[in-house]
Write a protein that holds these residues in place. Structure first.
Motif, PDB file in Angstrom:
ATOM      1  N   VAL A  41      53.122 -58.419   2.130  1.00  0.00           N
ATOM      2  CA  VAL A  41      53.616 -57.114   1.697  1.00  0.00           C
ATOM      3  C   VAL A  41      53.344 -56.938   0.214  1.00  0.00           C
ATOM      4  O   VAL A  41      52.950 -55.860  -0.238  1.00  0.00           O
ATOM      5  CB  VAL A  41      55.133 -56.986   1.970  1.00  0.00           C
TER       6      VAL A  41
ATOM      7  N   HIS B 181      53.187 -53.327   7.974  1.00  0.00           N
ATOM      8  CA  HIS B 181      52.991 -53.375   9.420  1.00  0.00           C
ATOM      9  C   HIS B 181      54.172 -52.721  10.113  1.00  0.00           C
ATOM     10  O   HIS B 181      55.309 -53.133   9.939  1.00  0.00           O
ATOM     11  CB  HIS B 181      52.862 -54.854   9.842  1.00  0.00           C
TER      12      HIS B 181
ATOM     13  N   PRO C 206      55.511 -52.564  13.534  1.00  0.00           N
ATOM     14  CA  PRO C 206      55.151 -53.334  14.731  1.00  0.00           C
ATOM     15  C   PRO C 206      55.349 -52.579  16.042  1.00  0.00           C
ATOM     16  O   PRO C 206      55.890 -51.477  16.066  1.00  0.00           O
ATOM     17  CB  PRO C 206      56.100 -54.531  14.662  1.00  0.00           C
TER      18      PRO C 206
ATOM     19  N   GLY D 233      60.386 -51.597  15.619  1.00  0.00           N
ATOM     20  CA  GLY D 233      61.004 -52.596  14.753  1.00  0.00           C
ATOM     21  C   GLY D 233      61.973 -52.057  13.735  1.00  0.00           C
ATOM     22  O   GLY D 233      62.188 -52.666  12.694  1.00  0.00           O
TER      23      GLY D 233
ATOM     24  N   PHE E 297      65.738 -51.286  12.328  1.00  0.00           N
ATOM     25  CA  PHE E 297      66.984 -52.035  12.485  1.00  0.00           C
ATOM     26  C   PHE E 297      68.075 -51.090  12.982  1.00  0.00           C
ATOM     27  O   PHE E 297      68.565 -50.257  12.222  1.00  0.00           O
ATOM     28  CB  PHE E 297      67.394 -52.687  11.164  1.00  0.00           C
TER      29      PHE E 297
ATOM     30  N   GLU F 164      69.292 -46.802   4.921  1.00  0.00           N
ATOM     31  CA  GLU F 164      69.179 -48.233   4.640  1.00  0.00           C
ATOM     32  C   GLU F 164      67.847 -48.791   5.128  1.00  0.00           C
ATOM     33  O   GLU F 164      67.219 -49.620   4.459  1.00  0.00           O
ATOM     34  CB  GLU F 164      70.344 -48.989   5.287  1.00  0.00           C
TER      35      GLU F 164
ATOM     36  N   LEU G 155      64.997 -50.482   2.737  1.00  0.00           N
ATOM     37  CA  LEU G 155      64.437 -51.821   2.893  1.00  0.00           C
ATOM     38  C   LEU G 155      62.921 -51.809   2.813  1.00  0.00           C
ATOM     39  O   LEU G 155      62.301 -52.804   2.444  1.00  0.00           O
ATOM     40  CB  LEU G 155      64.874 -52.422   4.221  1.00  0.00           C
ATOM     41  N   GLY G 156      62.323 -50.654   3.162  1.00  0.00           N
ATOM     42  CA  GLY G 156      60.874 -50.578   3.079  1.00  0.00           C
ATOM     43  C   GLY G 156      60.396 -50.824   1.666  1.00  0.00           C
ATOM     44  O   GLY G 156      59.311 -51.360   1.436  1.00  0.00           O
TER      45      GLY G 156
ATOM     46  N   TRP H  83      61.722 -52.861  -0.443  1.00  0.00           N
ATOM     47  CA  TRP H  83      62.400 -54.097  -0.846  1.00  0.00           C
ATOM     48  C   TRP H  83      61.773 -54.766  -2.068  1.00  0.00           C
ATOM     49  O   TRP H  83      62.458 -55.220  -2.977  1.00  0.00           O
ATOM     50  CB  TRP H  83      62.413 -55.069   0.329  1.00  0.00           C
TER      51      TRP H  83
ATOM     52  N   ARG I 159      59.107 -46.071   6.721  1.00  0.00           N
ATOM     53  CA  ARG I 159      59.555 -47.321   6.112  1.00  0.00           C
ATOM     54  C   ARG I 159      58.377 -48.146   5.645  1.00  0.00           C
ATOM     55  O   ARG I 159      58.385 -48.728   4.563  1.00  0.00           O
ATOM     56  CB  ARG I 159      60.413 -48.109   7.103  1.00  0.00           C
TER      57      ARG I 159
ATOM     58  N   ARG J 289      72.183 -54.464  -1.801  1.00  0.00           N
ATOM     59  CA  ARG J 289      70.808 -54.540  -1.322  1.00  0.00           C
ATOM     60  C   ARG J 289      70.609 -55.836  -0.533  1.00  0.00           C
ATOM     61  O   ARG J 289      70.015 -55.859   0.544  1.00  0.00           O
ATOM     62  CB  ARG J 289      69.871 -54.513  -2.522  1.00  0.00           C
TER      63      ARG J 289
ATOM     64  N   ARG K  56      72.052 -55.792   2.805  1.00  0.00           N
ATOM     65  CA  ARG K  56      71.199 -55.043   3.718  1.00  0.00           C
ATOM     66  C   ARG K  56      70.144 -55.969   4.302  1.00  0.00           C
ATOM     67  O   ARG K  56      69.852 -55.954   5.503  1.00  0.00           O
ATOM     68  CB  ARG K  56      70.534 -53.907   2.936  1.00  0.00           C
TER      69      ARG K  56
ATOM     70  N   HIS L 167      69.233 -59.134  12.458  1.00  0.00           N
ATOM     71  CA  HIS L 167      68.792 -58.449  13.663  1.00  0.00           C
ATOM     72  C   HIS L 167      67.444 -58.941  14.147  1.00  0.00           C
ATOM     73  O   HIS L 167      67.233 -59.149  15.332  1.00  0.00           O
ATOM     74  CB  HIS L 167      68.728 -56.934  13.429  1.00  0.00           C
ATOM     75  N   ASP L 168      66.517 -59.110  13.218  1.00  0.00           N
ATOM     76  CA  ASP L 168      65.162 -59.495  13.626  1.00  0.00           C
ATOM     77  C   ASP L 168      64.444 -60.053  12.410  1.00  0.00           C
ATOM     78  O   ASP L 168      63.950 -59.299  11.585  1.00  0.00           O
ATOM     79  CB  ASP L 168      64.436 -58.263  14.160  1.00  0.00           C
TER      80      ASP L 168
ATOM     81  N   THR M  86      60.589 -59.018  11.802  1.00  0.00           N
ATOM     82  CA  THR M  86      60.346 -57.681  11.266  1.00  0.00           C
ATOM     83  C   THR M  86      60.826 -57.593   9.826  1.00  0.00           C
ATOM     84  O   THR M  86      60.215 -56.908   9.006  1.00  0.00           O
ATOM     85  CB  THR M  86      61.060 -56.622  12.117  1.00  0.00           C
TER      86      THR M  86
ATOM     87  N   ALA N  36      60.650 -59.868   7.666  1.00  0.00           N
ATOM     88  CA  ALA N  36      59.587 -60.454   6.848  1.00  0.00           C
ATOM     89  C   ALA N  36      58.467 -59.452   6.621  1.00  0.00           C
ATOM     90  O   ALA N  36      57.825 -59.440   5.570  1.00  0.00           O
ATOM     91  CB  ALA N  36      59.041 -61.719   7.502  1.00  0.00           C
ATOM     92  N   LEU N  37      58.240 -58.587   7.612  1.00  0.00           N
ATOM     93  CA  LEU N  37      57.189 -57.579   7.474  1.00  0.00           C
ATOM     94  C   LEU N  37      57.475 -56.591   6.356  1.00  0.00           C
ATOM     95  O   LEU N  37      56.600 -55.835   5.940  1.00  0.00           O
ATOM     96  CB  LEU N  37      57.031 -56.788   8.783  1.00  0.00           C
ATOM     97  N   LEU N  38      58.728 -56.575   5.901  1.00  0.00           N
ATOM     98  CA  LEU N  38      59.073 -55.665   4.809  1.00  0.00           C
ATOM     99  C   LEU N  38      59.058 -56.389   3.467  1.00  0.00           C
ATOM    100  O   LEU N  38      59.438 -55.820   2.452  1.00  0.00           O
ATOM    101  CB  LEU N  38      60.461 -55.063   5.047  1.00  0.00           C
ATOM    102  N   GLY N  39      58.666 -57.643   3.503  1.00  0.00           N
ATOM    103  CA  GLY N  39      58.604 -58.382   2.265  1.00  0.00           C
ATOM    104  C   GLY N  39      59.839 -59.212   1.986  1.00  0.00           C
ATOM    105  O   GLY N  39      59.934 -59.891   0.971  1.00  0.00           O
ATOM    106  N   ILE N  40      60.803 -59.177   2.902  1.00  0.00           N
ATOM    107  CA  ILE N  40      62.022 -59.950   2.696  1.00  0.00           C
ATOM    108  C   ILE N  40      61.720 -61.426   2.920  1.00  0.00           C
ATOM    109  O   ILE N  40      61.126 -61.805   3.910  1.00  0.00           O
ATOM    110  CB  ILE N  40      63.123 -59.488   3.670  1.00  0.00           C
TER     111      ILE N  40
END
Lengths: 249, 306, 335
Positions: A89, A95, A97, A101, A103, A110, A114-115, A117, A162, B177, B180, B187-188, B191, B193-197
């Motif tokens: 990222v 991505h 998915p 995907g 939440f 929210e 997170l997008g 982040w 997102r 944050r 969040r 939850h998942d 996914t 991780a796909l946001l950079g977390i």
């Protein structure tokens, strides 16, 4: 693998993403066998094919959700094979998915937040949020709702928005049209064209071959894990084989 | 009537402490889908760290506000560190392996720690129960019904600490944050991780938070029951886990509700029958809930993804 | 070679002969008999737990609870039967017959508990079974402690000591036979399917709950028999013999031997019963009486660490899912 005539439709020169000889396996099951493809800067590239052809697995390998068994993936020239998702990222990949995907336990606000982040530029984030909401005003209406209560179409809008919040250079989209009503699909694909117009390259996996090929500058047809055909989107639309196999004609 | 009220007070007192431990179980289950059997034993370690600190303070003249805070802080910090260690070296390597492997490891750690602390060796305390020093001089804070019902000062402090910690956690999880991100990972995690977390980091912090809360609970238990022993972690920990399941495992407010309920039920059953049945109450309650509503009070019925 | 009708019975007959000989030769030496009986009981426990934890991939950690049910049921039944004799049989034979009846009662009682505990919990996710079985073990313990008729916390004594090497090892042999039959049957293949991927098995039409419950009940039955045997060669039984520690000991045996391997369970049971005994005796002999106690202290944390190390380094344990008899038959490793 056959290339379909791309007379007149030249691909952009600069390479953004490249996969070379990619193999993805789930245990003993080979989902992707030696696929090579590329996405050029500014392109929309479509991956079409039947269910189980390996499209989603390929996308997952690219975005770090899966480790490829063999092969190489480069992003802007740098090797990213096997790199974990969260690092990609930062390198400009996003991505959305399969199954969206989003939440469900978080609100629209929210989820969107997170997008962004990894971003530290609050002004830029606010600007992007405004832009994304201008593309999909429906999201503003459902701002405080739990994302799980959104309709399928709204969830897809949220998923794409997102993904855009990280200001990606490359957007990976997995089956955006799945389970959506025709008007919503039309809307989304129109928006995707706009987004691409703003300079975001897109790698699109789609079951709906017609829409995908219309949008795509370049496309690959995947069959049982291998590239069966490739060419300009419009050209493939005209191809006899494609029409018979994927466009129901 | 007075008996009833006293039981209510005592039940709430125990329940709020159980809640602190239950939160750790539920948060870890939320992010990892793993029952951290070792959680209760981490709590026990925190109690002993608190015990050691309290002894030190006692030698140096006694317990003021500062020393009590220090005891809590030291204990929570120590447990956060232990929680981090366990996650990093015992659970993380097994994350992609079948769940059973991690469960066995968790039980192994629990066993090793709880029985390890039973050994009479070096700094290990040995099997004999100890008395936790009186860090708070016991005094009735409020009496009702002509002195039949007593609300003790230490109970008030216990409520304050427990509720304060829970409020802090609530704020963290729902208004920051990072919280969040915790909820997203819960939850998942793919996914997310796909946001950079950075999911590893989120999971590590979740563990540390849960462990710190458990340490706080351990000190509160020690203040309440005075008697501490190495096996207290497994006992109390399991009950707190049951509470988390009753509330709906993975559900944060559910854990609190479940814990308070359990505290009350346990207190009432023991109050009106005999204390020898205490240990069976939690499990009996659990089996009842699992029979009637397996997803717990607040849990969602989740269909397994194919 | 061997007529099919006899093939099932022949091994049992041979075992009986061998065991009878063994009983004759060694039956007199008390300490040996005690230790060997302990080993036998643990073999039954490990082999039976392996059916659930190993073959079916579930996580039951309350085996001692079923053992307790069997021990107390069998013991409680034997107490009044101690003076009863079946007419028409010599006393020894009558005693053994009644003993067998008690054992059966213990096994059935435990199996019934297995059904009651298993049916609701096995419907749920795997994690829950662990907690429920743990809870079951604790509830059994608490019930026994609070029931004067069962001796309460002090224990139940006076049970006629009818256990013998022969009886214990015959039961062990039968347990192994049953486990092996299960593993090699189509039933066993279904259990393996459930272990490997329960969702897929269900999708293929396997009634996963029914299979899991069946495995659980069979396993509980043998644990009950083990408990019954135990009750008849120790002078007194009390709740302290059937704690969570005992359950964990059996879990360690099954895991170390290899989840799914009956051979592994047998071997681990033997080693992990003999080793602490040997160490304890050794310590007592060379470092003075009482030094052996350190073995008991260290045993538990070591078991815990063993589990952790195994999972991190060699999760398949000693044998994985293989059996000694695989190689003889030329089957090689089973999936």
């Amino acid at each position: 693998m056959s290339g379909v005539g791309s007379a007149g439709s030249e691909r952009p020169a600069e390479l953004l993403l490249e996969c070379q000889g990619l193999h993805v396996a789930y245990g003993a099951i080979q989902a992707v066998r030696g696929v090579s493809l590329s996405v050029r800067k500014g392109e929309v590239v479509a991956l079409i094919g039947r269910n189980g052809a390996g499209k989603t697995s390929l996308l997952r390998a690219v975005s770090g959700m899966l480790r490829p068994a063999d092969g190489r993936i480069t992003l802007e020239g740098k090797d990213i094979t096997g790199m974990p998702s969260h690092l990609l990222v930062a390198r400009g990949m996003a991505h959305a998915p399969e199954g969206r995907g989003i939440f469900p336990n978080l609100t629209v606000e929210e989820n969107l937040g997170l997008g962004a982040w990894l971003r530290t530029d609050a002004d830029g984030v606010a600007a992007d949020e405004a832009w994304v909401l201008s593309l999909f005003p429906r999201l503003k209406e459902r701002w405080a709702a739990a994302a799980g209560t959104l309709s399928g179409g709204e969830q897809q809008m949220l998923a794409i928005s997102r993904a855009l919040m990280s200001r990606p250079r490359l957007l990976l989209l997995d089956e955006p049209s799945l389970g959506l009503a025709p008007q919503v699909i039309q809307l989304i694909f129109r928006i995707l064209a706009d987004v691409n117009g703003k300079g975001v390259s897109i790698l699109l996996v789609e079951q709906n071959a017609h829409l995908a090929l219309n949008l795509a500058g370049h496309a690959y047809v995947l069959e049982t894990g291998e590239v069966a055909m490739e060419g300009a989107g419009k050209a493939l639309l005209q191809s006899e084989d494609v029409r018979r196999a994927y466009l129901g004609e | 009537m007075s008996d009833f009220l006293q039981h209510v007070i005592n039940g709430l007192s125990a329940g709020t402490i159980y809640a602190l431990v239950a939160l750790g179980y539920t948060m870890v289950y939320g992010v990892l889908k793993l029952i951290n059997f070792a959680h209760g034993d981490v709590m026990m370690m925190g109690t002993y760290v608190g015990y050691a600190s309290a002894l030190q303070f006692k030698q140096r003249g006694g317990f003021g506000m500062a020393s009590v805070l220090a005891i809590f802080f030291l204990s929570m910090a120590a447990c956060a560190a232990v929680g981090w260690l366990i996650e990093r070296f015992a659970y993380r390597p097994l994350r992609e392996k079948p769940k059973l492997t991690a469960l066995i490891t968790a039980i192994g750690i629990s066993f090793a720690v709880s029985y390890g602390f039973q050994m009479d060796w070096g700094f290990l305390p040995g099997p004999n129960p100890r008395a936790f020093p009186e860090v708070i001089r016991r005094q009735p804070w409020l009496t009702l019904l002509d002195g039949e019902v007593t609300l003790w000062n230490w109970q008030v402090i216990s409520f304050a600490v427990a509720l304060g910690l829970m409020a802090g956690l609530q704020y963290l999880v729902f208004r920051t944050r990072f919280g969040r991100a915790m909820r997203a990972v819960s939850h998942d995690h793919r996914t997310a991780a796909l946001l950079g977390i950075h999911t590893d980091r989120v999971i590590a912090v979740t563990f540390m938070l849960g462990s710190a809360l458990a340490a706080g609970a351990g000190i509160l238990f020690a203040i309440k029951d005075v008697k501490i022993e190495p096996l207290m972690g497994t006992q109390q920990g399991l009950k707190a886990f049951v509470a988390a399941v009753i509330g709906g495992i993975g559900n944060v407010p559910g854990a609190v509700v479940g814990a308070v309920l359990l505290g009350l039920v346990e207190e009432f059953v023991v109050g009106y029958t005999a204390s020898s049945w205490r240990d069976a109450v939690a499990f009996g309650f659990l089996i009842l809930v699992l029979l009637l509503r397996p997803e717990g009070l607040f849990g969602r019925v989740t269909a397994e993804k194919v | 070679m061997v007529p099919p009708g006899l093939r099932g019975v022949l091994p049992v007959v041979l075992a009986c002969l061998a065991l009878a000989a063994g009983q004759r030769l060694f039956g007199g030496q008390e300490f040996f008999v005690y230790v060997a009986s302990l080993v036998g009981v643990n073999v039954v426990l490990a082999v039976s737990l392996n059916v659930v934890n190993g073959m079916t991939g579930q996580f039951s950690i309350g085996h001692a609870g079923f053992m307790a049910v069997g021990a107390y049921a069998a013991g409680r039944l034997s107490l009044p039967l101690g003076d009863v004799a079946v007419s028409g049989l010599p006393v020894a034979a009558s005693d053994q017959l009644l003993f067998a009846v008690s054992l059966l009662a213990g096994g059935v009682a435990a199996a019934a508990c297995g059904f009651v505990v298993g049916l609701p919990s096995l419907r749920l996710k795997g994690d829950y079974l662990a907690i429920v079985t743990l809870g079951f073990g604790e509830i059994v313990r608490v019930i026994i402690q609070n029931t004067p008729a069962l001796g309460g916390a002090l224990g139940l004594s006076g049970i006629p000591q009818r256990g013998s090497l022969f009886a214990v090892w015959l039961c062990a042999f039968l347990a192994v036979l049953v486990a092996r039959r299960i593993a090699e049957s189509s039933h066993g293949r279904s259990l393996t399917a459930i272990r490997e991927d329960e969702v897929a098995a269900e999708a293929m039409g396997v009634n996963t709950t029914a299979y899991k419950v069946r495995a659980f009940v069979v396993s509980a039955f043998f644990a009950g028999v083990a408990g019954g045997l135990f009750a008849h060669f120790v002078p007194i039984i009390n709740p302290g013999s059937f704690t969570f520690v005992k359950s964990m000991e059996v879990v360690v045996m099954v895991v170390a031997g290899g989840l799914g391997s009956t051979t592994g369970s047998i071997l681990a049971a033997v080693v992990l019963t003999l080793l602490p005994e040997a160490l304890r005796s050794g310590f007592n002999r060379f470092a003075g009486e009482g030094a052996g106690a350190v073995v008991d202290q260290v045993r538990m944390p070591v078991y815990g660490l063993l589990l952790v190390v195994l999972m991190l380094a060699r999760p398949q344990g000693l044998f994985g899912t293989r059996e000694l008899w695989d190689r003889r038959k030329g089957q090689g490793a089973r999936p």
